[in-house]
Design a protein around this motif. Structure first.
Motif, PDB file in Angstrom:
ATOM      1  N   GLY A  67       0.837  -1.188   0.000  1.00 65.66           N
ATOM      2  CA  GLY A  67       0.000   0.000   0.000  1.00 65.66           C
ATOM      3  C   GLY A  67       0.876   1.244   0.000  1.00 65.66           C
ATOM      4  N   THR A  68       0.239   2.406  -0.004  1.00 70.34           N
ATOM      5  CA  THR A  68       0.988   3.650  -0.171  1.00 70.34           C
ATOM      6  C   THR A  68       0.598   4.684   0.875  1.00 70.34           C
ATOM      7  OG1 THR A  68       1.084   3.269  -2.560  1.00 70.34           O
ATOM      8  CG2 THR A  68       1.577   5.490  -1.798  1.00 70.34           C
ATOM      9  N   LEU A  69       1.617   5.333   1.433  1.00 68.26           N
ATOM     10  CA  LEU A  69       1.423   6.492   2.292  1.00 68.26           C
ATOM     11  C   LEU A  69       1.861   7.718   1.500  1.00 68.26           C
ATOM     12  CD1 LEU A  69       2.326   6.840   6.036  1.00 68.26           C
ATOM     13  CD2 LEU A  69       2.925   8.655   4.444  1.00 68.26           C
ATOM     14  N   TYR A  70       0.950   8.679   1.342  1.00 67.18           N
ATOM     15  CA  TYR A  70       1.239   9.889   0.591  1.00 67.18           C
ATOM     16  C   TYR A  70       1.501  11.049   1.544  1.00 67.18           C
ATOM     17  CZ  TYR A  70      -0.594   7.564  -3.612  1.00 67.18           C
ATOM     18  OH  TYR A  70      -0.807   6.699  -4.657  1.00 67.18           O
ATOM     19  N   VAL A  71       2.564  11.810   1.261  1.00 65.39           N
ATOM     20  CA  VAL A  71       2.927  12.983   2.062  1.00 65.39           C
ATOM     21  C   VAL A  71       2.913  14.209   1.162  1.00 65.39           C
ATOM     22  CG1 VAL A  71       4.684  14.038   3.529  1.00 65.39           C
ATOM     23  CG2 VAL A  71       4.339  11.569   3.594  1.00 65.39           C
ATOM     24  N   ILE A 117       9.115   2.936   7.144  1.00 64.74           N
ATOM     25  CA  ILE A 117      10.423   3.160   6.529  1.00 64.74           C
ATOM     26  C   ILE A 117      10.383   2.633   5.098  1.00 64.74           C
ATOM     27  CG2 ILE A 117      12.894   2.613   6.616  1.00 64.74           C
ATOM     28  CD1 ILE A 117      12.605   2.273   9.628  1.00 64.74           C
ATOM     29  N   GLY A 118      10.917   3.411   4.174  1.00 63.48           N
ATOM     30  CA  GLY A 118      10.925   2.932   2.795  1.00 63.48           C
ATOM     31  C   GLY A 118      11.571   3.917   1.849  1.00 63.48           C
ATOM     32  N   THR A 119      11.707   3.493   0.623  1.00 64.60           N
ATOM     33  CA  THR A 119      12.264   4.352  -0.421  1.00 64.60           C
ATOM     34  C   THR A 119      11.164   5.236  -0.991  1.00 64.60           C
ATOM     35  OG1 THR A 119      13.915   2.677  -0.995  1.00 64.60           O
ATOM     36  CG2 THR A 119      13.483   4.407  -2.623  1.00 64.60           C
ATOM     37  N   ALA A 120      11.347   6.527  -0.858  1.00 67.48           N
ATOM     38  CA  ALA A 120      10.324   7.479  -1.311  1.00 67.48           C
ATOM     39  C   ALA A 120      10.421   7.695  -2.812  1.00 67.48           C
ATOM     40  CB  ALA A 120      10.498   8.809  -0.588  1.00 67.48           C
ATOM     41  N   ARG A 121       9.281   7.983  -3.399  1.00 62.66           N
ATOM     42  CA  ARG A 121       9.255   8.368  -4.809  1.00 62.66           C
ATOM     43  C   ARG A 121       8.386   9.610  -4.956  1.00 62.66           C
ATOM     44  NH1 ARG A 121       4.479   6.839  -7.445  1.00 62.66           N
ATOM     45  NH2 ARG A 121       3.160   5.449  -6.185  1.00 62.66           N
ATOM     46  N   VAL A 122       8.775  10.460  -5.864  1.00 61.66           N
ATOM     47  CA  VAL A 122       7.971  11.639  -6.180  1.00 61.66           C
ATOM     48  C   VAL A 122       6.880  11.219  -7.162  1.00 61.66           C
ATOM     49  CG1 VAL A 122       7.963  13.951  -7.177  1.00 61.66           C
ATOM     50  CG2 VAL A 122       9.912  13.190  -5.801  1.00 61.66           C
ATOM     51  N   VAL A 123       5.637  11.537  -6.835  1.00 61.58           N
ATOM     52  CA  VAL A 123       4.511  11.165  -7.696  1.00 61.58           C
ATOM     53  C   VAL A 123       4.442  12.158  -8.851  1.00 61.58           C
ATOM     54  CG1 VAL A 123       2.021  10.837  -7.843  1.00 61.58           C
ATOM     55  CG2 VAL A 123       3.257  10.157  -5.770  1.00 61.58           C
ATOM     56  N   ASP A 124       4.736  11.682 -10.044  1.00 63.13           N
ATOM     57  CA  ASP A 124       4.730  12.528 -11.237  1.00 63.13           C
ATOM     58  C   ASP A 124       3.502  12.297 -12.124  1.00 63.13           C
ATOM     59  OD1 ASP A 124       7.213  13.841 -10.770  1.00 63.13           O
ATOM     60  OD2 ASP A 124       8.273  12.045 -11.418  1.00 63.13           O
ATOM     61  N   GLU A 125       2.958  11.096 -12.100  1.00 64.71           N
ATOM     62  CA  GLU A 125       1.825  10.772 -12.965  1.00 64.71           C
ATOM     63  C   GLU A 125       0.602  11.576 -12.527  1.00 64.71           C
ATOM     64  OE1 GLU A 125      -1.459   9.153 -14.785  1.00 64.71           O
ATOM     65  OE2 GLU A 125      -1.152   8.608 -12.688  1.00 64.71           O
ATOM     66  N   ALA A 126      -0.017  12.282 -13.452  1.00 63.44           N
ATOM     67  CA  ALA A 126      -1.054  13.268 -13.123  1.00 63.44           C
ATOM     68  C   ALA A 126      -2.245  12.654 -12.413  1.00 63.44           C
ATOM     69  CB  ALA A 126      -1.508  13.980 -14.395  1.00 63.44           C
ATOM     70  N   ALA A 127      -2.742  11.523 -12.892  1.00 67.81           N
ATOM     71  CA  ALA A 127      -3.934  10.930 -12.291  1.00 67.81           C
ATOM     72  C   ALA A 127      -3.658  10.482 -10.858  1.00 67.81           C
ATOM     73  CB  ALA A 127      -4.410   9.742 -13.134  1.00 67.81           C
ATOM     74  N   THR A 159       2.695  21.785  -6.449  1.00 68.87           N
ATOM     75  CA  THR A 159       2.482  20.867  -5.322  1.00 68.87           C
ATOM     76  C   THR A 159       3.230  19.562  -5.550  1.00 68.87           C
ATOM     77  OG1 THR A 159       0.278  21.809  -5.008  1.00 68.87           O
ATOM     78  CG2 THR A 159       0.753  19.726  -3.907  1.00 68.87           C
ATOM     79  N   ALA A 160       3.906  19.120  -4.523  1.00 67.65           N
ATOM     80  CA  ALA A 160       4.621  17.847  -4.580  1.00 67.65           C
ATOM     81  C   ALA A 160       3.905  16.814  -3.727  1.00 67.65           C
ATOM     82  CB  ALA A 160       6.056  18.016  -4.099  1.00 67.65           C
ATOM     83  N   VAL A 161       3.927  15.583  -4.188  1.00 68.73           N
ATOM     84  CA  VAL A 161       3.418  14.463  -3.409  1.00 68.73           C
ATOM     85  C   VAL A 161       4.505  13.389  -3.366  1.00 68.73           C
ATOM     86  CG1 VAL A 161       1.685  12.646  -3.225  1.00 68.73           C
ATOM     87  CG2 VAL A 161       1.010  14.927  -3.997  1.00 68.73           C
ATOM     88  N   ILE A 162       4.837  12.965  -2.163  1.00 71.74           N
ATOM     89  CA  ILE A 162       5.823  11.906  -1.958  1.00 71.74           C
ATOM     90  C   ILE A 162       5.082  10.636  -1.565  1.00 71.74           C
ATOM     91  CG2 ILE A 162       7.813  11.150  -0.606  1.00 71.74           C
ATOM     92  CD1 ILE A 162       8.418  13.481  -2.444  1.00 71.74           C
ATOM     93  N   ALA A 163       5.421   9.535  -2.208  1.00 75.40           N
ATOM     94  CA  ALA A 163       4.806   8.241  -1.906  1.00 75.40           C
ATOM     95  C   ALA A 163       5.826   7.349  -1.201  1.00 75.40           C
ATOM     96  CB  ALA A 163       4.318   7.569  -3.183  1.00 75.40           C
ATOM     97  N   VAL A 164       5.379   6.698  -0.125  1.00 79.12           N
ATOM     98  CA  VAL A 164       6.238   5.791   0.637  1.00 79.12           C
ATOM     99  C   VAL A 164       5.517   4.449   0.768  1.00 79.12           C
ATOM    100  CG1 VAL A 164       7.500   5.427   2.796  1.00 79.12           C
ATOM    101  CG2 VAL A 164       7.145   7.755   1.947  1.00 79.12           C
ATOM    102  N   PRO A 165       6.176   3.333   0.446  1.00 74.84           N
ATOM    103  CA  PRO A 165       5.527   2.025   0.591  1.00 74.84           C
ATOM    104  C   PRO A 165       5.190   1.731   2.053  1.00 74.84           C
ATOM    105  CG  PRO A 165       7.538   1.871  -0.718  1.00 74.84           C
ATOM    106  CD  PRO A 165       7.532   3.229  -0.096  1.00 74.84           C
ATOM    107  N   LEU A 166       4.078   1.046   2.259  1.00 72.60           N
ATOM    108  CA  LEU A 166       3.659   0.671   3.618  1.00 72.60           C
ATOM    109  C   LEU A 166       4.144  -0.723   4.027  1.00 72.60           C
ATOM    110  CD1 LEU A 166       0.004   2.029   3.776  1.00 72.60           C
ATOM    111  CD2 LEU A 166       1.896   2.668   5.280  1.00 72.60           C
ATOM    112  N   GLU A 167       4.957  -1.331   3.184  1.00 71.64           N
ATOM    113  CA  GLU A 167       5.375  -2.704   3.437  1.00 71.64           C
ATOM    114  C   GLU A 167       6.226  -2.829   4.702  1.00 71.64           C
ATOM    115  OE1 GLU A 167       7.022  -6.294   0.708  1.00 71.64           O
ATOM    116  OE2 GLU A 167       8.142  -4.427   0.580  1.00 71.64           O
TER     117      GLU A 167
END
Length: 227
Positions: A67-71, A117-127, A159-167
């Motif tokens: 799953g995903t945690l968005y910041v 804890i996880g590797t963050a990614r910047v959410v670039d895809e518009a949808a 606006t930036a959105v950072i996604a972090v895995p919930l694993e």
């Protein structure tokens, strides 16, 4: 595909107060659902640690492992660039009480604390970005995003959105009174705890809303009543 149990890694294994570790993933999601502020920690390019508070939301079925945690953040913030593809730590803590022990050593707090804890990614895809921002708004006030206009291109670009895995996550919970020494109990000093909870006041209309916004909308009223 998520499971109902957390699988601790060396980075998320509770070593102090192991009896307070909770391995139920649904309990983790419940704490994340109830919390309102996340703290994201990362190492900056300059080499010093940085911990920042942020609005957030969780998508248990999101595209990341577990799953995903968005910041939420701003593209102008330096930490956003530093977080991309870096290991970050996100914490959400609910403070439930102050514990008064019969000695200074046994004073404590009651809490529910989630660590991701996880590797963050910047959410670039518009949808995905628009959906994540809607989830963040609805995390604060459920149902609110459906009542608002669509984001403008300028707003999305800023606006930036950072996604972090919930694993990779852990949950630790403390409740109840102090754990005192028998001799201290026999000495007759009072021990116990002071429960704490978040309480909302009545919604306060913005000055412009008094003349043009109409009554407080049901989603805001419901949110205030739920706290």
């Amino acid at each position: 595909m998520t499971t109902t149990q957390l699988s601790p890694t060396p980075r998320t294994t509770v070593t102090r107060g192991r009896s307070r570790a909770v391995l139920d993933r649904d309990a983790l999601l419940a704490v994340l659902a109830e919390g309102l502020v996340a703290h994201l920690g990362l190492a900056t390019p300059g080499g010093h640690p940085l911990v920042l508070p942020s609005a957030y939301a969780v998508d248990p079925s999101g595209p990341d492992a577990g799953g995903t945690l968005y910041v939420h953040g701003s593209v102008a913030a330096g930490w956003v660039r530093g977080a991309a593809d870096a290991t970050v730590c996100v914490t959400v803590t609910l403070l439930d009480g102050l514990v008064a022990g019969r000695s200074a050593f046994h004073h404590s707090m009651n809490y529910r604390s989630a660590v991701v804890i996880g590797t963050a990614r910047v959410v670039d895809e518009a949808a995905e970005k628009e959906r994540a921002l809607g989830l963040i708004v609805d995390h604060m006030i459920p149902g609110r995003s459906a009542t608002l206009r669509a984001h403008t291109r300028k707003e999305l670009a800023a606006t930036a959105v950072i996604a972090v895995p919930l694993e990779e996550a852990s949950l630790k919970i403390r409740g109840g009174g102090p754990v005192d020494e028998p001799d201290d109990v026999e000495a007759g000093v009072w021990g116990g705890h002071v429960p704490l909870r978040l309480v909302a006041g009545d919604p306060v209309p913005d000055a412009d809303a008094v003349t043009s916004g109409g009554p407080v909308p049901p989603d805001v009223v419901a949110r205030a009543r739920a706290l």
